[in-house]
Design a protein around this motif. Structure first.
Motif: not given
Lengths: 114, 115
Positions: B9, B33, B35, B37, B41, B43, B90, B105-108
């Motif tokens: 993380k 994917y 991404y 950021q 912020k 993306l 991400f 759907f995105f991870g943390q």
């Protein structure tokens, strides 16, 4: 190629007030449209999506958005904002039958005053 | 049960080092994917893989090398880290459908800090 504009960088509302976040897109056909929310230090959570059909889309947490083809817009609304709605909101557009990628707007930061 | 999980993380490392970020999805999706950021912020997509094949490479420096051992995993390896690589990365996944893809759907996220 698709693009997204979120004209408002930062919006402040009072708790209980109504909210509208603006999103305009550019794409040659009807796109897929999404709104995501990002709380501080968190990932992106999908609020709602438009693929086809009814142009008024209901999402989670009491949010809704309306697709207006004539205005190339997909504005997010909520009738009564809660303090927990404070977050960054992203509009995104996806191409139909084309690239898988989502193109995101630059985000709108929502601050909620007590 | 987390749908899209990425590790670590947080990652703090020195310039010039090589590091990896791992991502796994248990949604059965065929597309994954990465991404990026940035500090404002914003993306932007870096890569996408469909059934382990690279589909999108958005003019990312070749110091970044994604690897997909199977369709449930997509890792990101970064060589010779630079200060400008500091960002939140991400991982996301989606499923191909007729006419396009489902929502992603995105991870943390992985907050990478290069010092």
């Amino acid at each position: 190629a698709q693009s997204v504009t979120q004209p408002d960088i930062h919006i402040t509302v009072s708790e209980g007030a109504s909210l509208e976040l603006r999103c305009n897109y550019s794409y040659g056909a009807t796109p897929y449209l999404f709104w995501y929310v990002q709380s501080p230090g968190q990932g992106l959570q999908l609020l709602l999506k438009y693929f086809s059909g009814d142009t008024l889309v209901q999402g989670i947490k009491g949010f809704e958005a309306e697709f207006k083809r004539s205005q190339s817009s997909f504005n997010l609304r909520k009738p009564s904002v809660h303090w927990s709605d404070a977050a960054e909101y992203f509009c995104a557009v996806g191409a139909r039958g084309g690239s898988e990628k989502l193109v995101f707007g630059k985000g709108t930061k929502l601050t909620v005053n007590p | 049960d987390t749908a899209v999980s990425q590790t670590p993380k947080y990652l703090v490392t020195q310039m010039g080092n090589d590091k990896s970020i791992k991502c796994e999805q248990n949604l059965g999706h065929d597309t994954m994917y990465w991404y990026k950021q940035d500090s404002k912020k914003f993306l932007k997509i870096m890569f996408s893989y469909n059934n382990k094949e690279l589909i999108i490479n958005e003019t990312v420096p070749n110091r970044f090398s994604p690897k997909s051992p199977d369709k449930a995993h997509l890792n990101l390896h970064i060589n010779s880290l630079e200060l400008g690589d500091s960002a939140v990365y991400f991982c996301a996944s989606s499923q191909e459908i007729v006419g396009g893809h489902t929502e992603a759907f995105f991870g943390q996220g992985t907050r990478l800090t290069v010092v």
